[in-house]
Design a protein around this motif. Structure first.
Motif, PDB file in Angstrom:
ATOM      1  N   UNK A  44       0.827  -1.211   0.000  1.00  0.00           N
ATOM      2  CA  UNK A  44       0.000   0.000   0.000  1.00  0.00           C
ATOM      3  C   UNK A  44       0.865   1.266   0.000  1.00  0.00           C
ATOM      4  N   UNK A  45       1.912   1.234  -0.832  1.00  0.00           N
ATOM      5  CA  UNK A  45       2.782   2.414  -0.938  1.00  0.00           C
ATOM      6  C   UNK A  45       3.059   2.699  -2.402  1.00  0.00           C
ATOM      7  N   UNK A  46       3.291   3.974  -2.704  1.00  0.00           N
ATOM      8  CA  UNK A  46       3.692   4.356  -4.055  1.00  0.00           C
ATOM      9  C   UNK A  46       5.201   4.528  -4.047  1.00  0.00           C
ATOM     10  N   UNK A  47       5.874   3.774  -4.895  1.00  0.00           N
ATOM     11  CA  UNK A  47       7.347   3.806  -4.944  1.00  0.00           C
ATOM     12  C   UNK A  47       7.782   4.311  -6.314  1.00  0.00           C
ATOM     13  N   UNK A  48       8.596   5.351  -6.307  1.00  0.00           N
ATOM     14  CA  UNK A  48       9.113   5.907  -7.548  1.00  0.00           C
ATOM     15  C   UNK A  48      10.641   5.738  -7.569  1.00  0.00           C
ATOM     16  N   UNK A  49      11.141   4.952  -8.496  1.00  0.00           N
ATOM     17  CA  UNK A  49      12.588   4.741  -8.618  1.00  0.00           C
ATOM     18  C   UNK A  49      13.207   5.952  -9.321  1.00  0.00           C
ATOM     19  N   UNK A  72       9.497   6.895  -1.535  1.00  0.00           N
ATOM     20  CA  UNK A  72       8.399   6.066  -1.033  1.00  0.00           C
ATOM     21  C   UNK A  72       7.352   6.980  -0.408  1.00  0.00           C
ATOM     22  N   UNK A  73       6.121   6.783  -0.857  1.00  0.00           N
ATOM     23  CA  UNK A  73       5.015   7.643  -0.376  1.00  0.00           C
ATOM     24  C   UNK A  73       3.877   6.742   0.110  1.00  0.00           C
ATOM     25  N   UNK A  74       3.558   6.854   1.423  1.00  0.00           N
ATOM     26  CA  UNK A  74       2.427   6.118   1.994  1.00  0.00           C
ATOM     27  C   UNK A  74       1.427   7.127   2.565  1.00  0.00           C
ATOM     28  N   UNK A  75       0.322   6.608   3.055  1.00  0.00           N
ATOM     29  CA  UNK A  75      -0.698   7.494   3.646  1.00  0.00           C
ATOM     30  C   UNK A  75      -0.213   8.133   4.936  1.00  0.00           C
ATOM     31  N   UNK A  76       0.876   7.586   5.531  1.00  0.00           N
ATOM     32  CA  UNK A  76       1.332   8.079   6.843  1.00  0.00           C
ATOM     33  C   UNK A  76       2.703   8.755   6.785  1.00  0.00           C
ATOM     34  N   UNK A  77       3.536   8.408   5.824  1.00  0.00           N
ATOM     35  CA  UNK A  77       4.889   8.980   5.791  1.00  0.00           C
ATOM     36  C   UNK A  77       5.470   8.962   4.381  1.00  0.00           C
TER      37      UNK A  77
END
Length: 451
Positions: A351-356, A372-377
């Motif tokens: 449940x995270x968006x990861x951009x290389x 790394x972008x999640x709903x919390x951090x």
């Protein structure tokens, strides 16, 4: 009428010729038969007379000499041996005995009876008595060779050759001694001459090929080894060596063919059988044919349970055989390895968006920078993947921390299919580095699919 008379004359002439040749053949056969009968009668007489004398006088010199010469000439080594042993022992007190001959022939008999140490002792004595004898030097060389003293065999064969350069059968043993003594460069011309004398000398042919390989003539050696592969005696070792050369050249398919030809032969020495299977397994693993490689290791394991690193290899490749992603991680080329590492990074968090943002590829390592972008951090992170399953110590972890600081990322992950040392684990305590070892990597690999 005239043609009839001519035909009759021709027929009579042919009959006369046939009778003449038939008579000659019969006469020749008869002569040989008479000679054989005379020899047989003479042989029986020699044995009878000598036996009678020896029964009355066990050390009768004349009887020992006559019987010894008879058996020696007939190559009855087991019968001649005790006779020449007696003559050698008696020689010191009996000048009528040719001591050098007695010791020489006793040594020759010992060689033929597989008693090389006794042969050596006797032939050394013969050499002291007659150091210029061709036979003494030649057979002393053979005794040294049979005892594994190749360095001492070489000068004996060389001296024999100097005494009689026209003698055949010396270059083969001399070449073999030079080869066994690892004097490969010196052995080559001698072995070539031995093959000129006897083109069927496969021992000289194999030794010459191996000497070529040892002196940097691998391509020429390979042709000879390939020629010898079907040979029932030299084939297993020739197939093994040809396979090793092909494998070094990166020609795994050719190496597999070499090893398989060797394994089809009968009566393979156990050490060669084990090595053929071991090398074949390595080729299959290099070709990613893991099941076939494991079959080779299983054959080794059925013979001996502790051959080289077979138990460790079996454990590793059984695991690989059950995990296709692990196969890709460990055995694939650079592009597939990088693709797998990218997949591992993007699936590391649920449940995270990861951009290389960056990928750096070095030998057996890949570094991937990502956001790394999640709903919390949100984080900037750096992943470093090691391809080889080695044990990593504190130093590479320290270097990785410096990289994290240089790139100003929030966290780093150091990932290996092996393990980290205790010092490495202690070093990362309280620092922004996670160490991911084999067990955790296996769980991560199960989550990804490379398409």
């Amino acid at each position: 009428m005239l043609p009839v008379i001519i035909a009759i004359i021709i027929c009579l002439a042919v009959i006369a010729i046939l009778v003449m040749f038939g008579g000659r053949k019969s006469s020749s056969s008869g002569k040989k038969a008479r000679e054989k009968a005379a020899h047989s009668k003479n042989r029986v007489q020699i044995i009878r007379d000598a036996t009678k004398k020896l029964s009355r006088e066990p050390h009768n010199i004349q009887a020992l000499t006559a019987l010894g010469e008879l058996y020696f000439s007939e190559h009855l080594w087991d019968k001649a041996l005790p006779l020449y042993n007696d003559l050698a022992n008696l020689a010191a007190n009996h000048p009528e005995i040719e001591a050098s001959i007695a010791y020489l022939r006793y040594g020759i008999c010992c060689l033929h009876q597989k008693k090389p140490q006794e042969a050596m002792t006797s032939l050394i004595t013969a050499y002291k008595l007659d150091s210029h004898s061709f036979d003494v030097n030649f057979y002393l060389g053979k005794a040294c060779f049979e005892n594994g003293d190749f360095e001492k065999a070489i000068p004996c064969f060389k001296k024999a050759y100097t005494i009689n350069p026209e003698a055949t059968g010396v270059t083969g043993p001399l070449g073999a001694a030079l080869y066994k003594a690892k004097k490969y460069k010196e052995a080559l011309p001698v072995l070539r001459k031995a093959l000129d004398e006897n083109p069927q000398n496969k021992d000289a042919l194999f030794s010459m090929a191996d000497s070529m390989q040892e002196t940097g003539m691998g391509t020429k050696a390979l042709k000879v080894f390939m020629h010898l592969r079907p040979d029932p005696i030299y084939g297993p070792k020739a197939s093994l060596t040809a396979g090793i050369i092909h494998a070094r050249m990166g020609q795994n398919e050719e190496a597999v063919q070499d090893y398989e030809i060797g394994l089809k032969l009968k009566d393979i020495p156990q050490d060669t059988l084990l090595e053929l299977n071991y090398r074949l397994a390595q080729c299959y693993f290099s070709m990613n044919k893991i099941a076939l490689g494991l079959a080779c290791l299983s054959k080794i394991n059925s013979i001996t349970s502790n051959y080289k690193d077979v138990p460790a290899l079996m454990a590793r490749y059984k695991e690989l055989n059950q995990n296709s992603n692990l196969q890709i991680y460990l055995n694939s080329g650079t592009s597939d390895f990088v693709a797998m590492c990218r997949k591992l990074v993007t699936s590391y968090y649920e449940n995270a968006r990861v951009k290389i943002t960056d990928v750096e590829v070095q030998q057996d390592t890949v570094e991937i920078s990502c956001e790394v972008d999640t709903s919390k951090w949100e984080d900037n992170e750096l992943f470093k993947f090691y391809k080889m399953p080695n044990s990593l110590g504190e130093l590479p972890v320290r270097e990785f921390l410096s990289k994290i600081q240089d790139k100003k990322v929030d966290r780093g992950f150091c990932i290996t299919p092996g393990v980290f040392s205790e010092e490495a684990h202690k070093y990362v305590e309280g620092r922004s580095i996670d160490l991911v070892e084999k067990e955790q990597l296996m769980r991560l690999l199960k989550k990804v699919t490379l398409k």
